[in-house]
Design a protein around this motif. Structure first.
Motif, short mmCIF file in Angstrom:
data_model
loop_
_atom_site.label_atom_id
_atom_site.label_comp_id
_atom_site.label_asym_id
_atom_site.label_seq_id
_atom_site.Cartn_x
_atom_site.Cartn_y
_atom_site.Cartn_z
N UNK A 17 0.83 -1.19 0.00
CA UNK A 17 0.00 0.00 0.00
C UNK A 17 0.88 1.25 0.00
N UNK A 18 0.46 2.27 -0.76
CA UNK A 18 1.17 3.55 -0.88
C UNK A 18 2.50 3.45 -1.62
N UNK A 19 2.75 2.32 -2.28
CA UNK A 19 3.93 2.20 -3.13
C UNK A 19 3.49 1.84 -4.54
N UNK A 20 4.37 2.06 -5.50
CA UNK A 20 4.03 1.86 -6.91
C UNK A 20 4.69 0.65 -7.54
N UNK A 148 16.22 1.69 -3.69
CA UNK A 148 15.64 0.60 -2.89
C UNK A 148 16.73 -0.21 -2.22
N UNK A 149 17.84 -0.41 -2.91
CA UNK A 149 18.93 -1.21 -2.35
C UNK A 149 19.59 -0.50 -1.16
N UNK A 150 19.85 0.80 -1.32
CA UNK A 150 20.60 1.55 -0.31
C UNK A 150 19.73 2.04 0.85
N UNK A 151 18.47 2.39 0.55
CA UNK A 151 17.58 2.95 1.59
C UNK A 151 18.33 4.01 2.41
N UNK A 157 11.47 6.07 -0.29
CA UNK A 157 10.20 5.64 -0.89
C UNK A 157 9.55 6.77 -1.68
N UNK A 158 9.66 7.99 -1.15
CA UNK A 158 9.12 9.14 -1.88
C UNK A 158 9.89 9.37 -3.17
N UNK A 163 10.08 8.96 -9.13
CA UNK A 163 10.75 8.43 -10.31
C UNK A 163 9.84 7.51 -11.14
N UNK A 164 8.83 6.95 -10.49
CA UNK A 164 7.96 5.98 -11.18
C UNK A 164 7.22 6.61 -12.35
N UNK A 165 6.73 7.83 -12.19
CA UNK A 165 6.03 8.49 -13.29
C UNK A 165 7.00 8.78 -14.43
#
Length: 314
Positions: A17-20, A148-151, A157-158, A163-165
């Motif tokens: 939830x809240x992730x793409x 995602x790897x480095x966090x 996450x933001x 970047x997803x769009x």
């Protein structure tokens, strides 16, 4: 590579939830992929892969394309494919599985027409090519994988959401003819599977609603009898069996993630009676919903051993 007629796997992923999107990365993906007799499979999400090393073939429906290090693949949802490493060798792929509809709904909540146009463009083609020929797309994919790897901080996450769009926009540009191709080749959707693909997408979006086979067939713009025949030929099971498998997969997720009663879950996934829900649950998983709730990990790999095998990802 041989394709077993009438058999194909649905490998299913859930985005939190809240992730793409989700990432499959790390040493686990340094492996030998596929085999001569392995089944083709398709996903409920878009798959984007980057090959770090190794070689082999990527099978896109009936066409075989060679891959090697430094290549990128983009495969729409509900698109049969398989990756097979060169004999006796290991490859290293990393993947993003992207919920395209979720991104578009979040970014353009009041413009349904634009959502639909973007969705059609994003899901228009599958392809495999060199990263250098799709440099902007490849850079975005690598940036997301590293975030995602480095966090690195609480904002990663933001960053990925933002970047997803941009990722979708690059895919639309590629599909519109402004970039690619080199090795591998571009595959427009076509063939028998494509005639029933709209039904898979419709079931994914409307599984919780009552639906008749005639209604699903109309989405594919073919008669009900022709639809039933094509669906079973290409998917290896009837439309009703497939619908029930999707519903049970969703029910398993709700059992794990919520405190809802079985009666509530049955209704939420589209079953009109608890008895029908229980019967289908046991037929597909081999156990009752209550037993599954106690030990879900023991039954994850048993989610259906029909011609279409719904599995939790890999």
């Amino acid at each position: 590579m041989k394709k077993t007629k009438g058999k194909v796997e649905l490998r299913y992923y859930d985005v939190p939830q809240n992730e793409f999107l989700i990432a499959l990365q790390g040493d686990h993906w340094k492996r030998r992929y596929g085999s001569e007799n392995s089944l083709m499979h398709f996903h409920n999400l878009m798959e984007i892969g980057v090959c770090h090393y190794g070689s082999g073939v990527l099978l896109l429906e009936q066409e075989s394309h060679p891959y090697h290090a430094g290549m990128i693949s983009v495969i729409p949802p509900n698109y049969p494919h398989n990756t097979v490493s060169r004999e006796q060798t290991e490859s290293y792929w990393e993947y993003l599985f992207v919920d395209v509809e979720k991104i578009l709904q979040a970014m353009y909540p009041d413009d349904l027409l634009f959502q639909q146009k973007m969705l059609e463009k994003v899901n228009q083609k599958a392809y495999l090519g060199r990263e250098s020929d799709a440099a902007e797309l490849a850079a975005l994919v690598h940036t997301i994988l590293e975030e995602i790897r480095q966090k690195r901080d609480v904002l990663y996450k933001e960053s990925v959401r933002g970047l997803s769009l941009a990722l979708l926009i690059q895919i639309v540009r590629i599909n519109s003819g402004s970039a690619l191709l080199s090795e591998g080749g571009l595959r427009q959707k076509r063939g028998g599977f494509d005639q029933v693909r709209p039904a898979l997408e419709y079931i994914r979006s409307h599984y919780a609603q009552p639906m008749k086979i005639s209604e699903i067939a109309s989405v594919c713009h073919i008669s009900e009898s022709h639809f039933r025949r094509l669906f079973e030929e290409n998917i290896g099971m009837t439309p009703v069996e497939y619908l029930n498998q999707v519903r049970i997969r969703k029910a398993c997720d709700l059992i794990k993630k919520t405190g809802n009663s079985m009666e509530e879950i049955a209704v939420k996934v589209g079953f009109t009676t608890t008895s029908t829900f229980n019967r289908n649950f046991k037929r597909i998983t081999g156990t009752s919903p209550y037993q599954w709730k106690k030990q879900p990990d023991n039954y994850e790999s048993r989610l259906a051993e029909y011609n279409v095998l719904i599995e939790k990802g890999w």
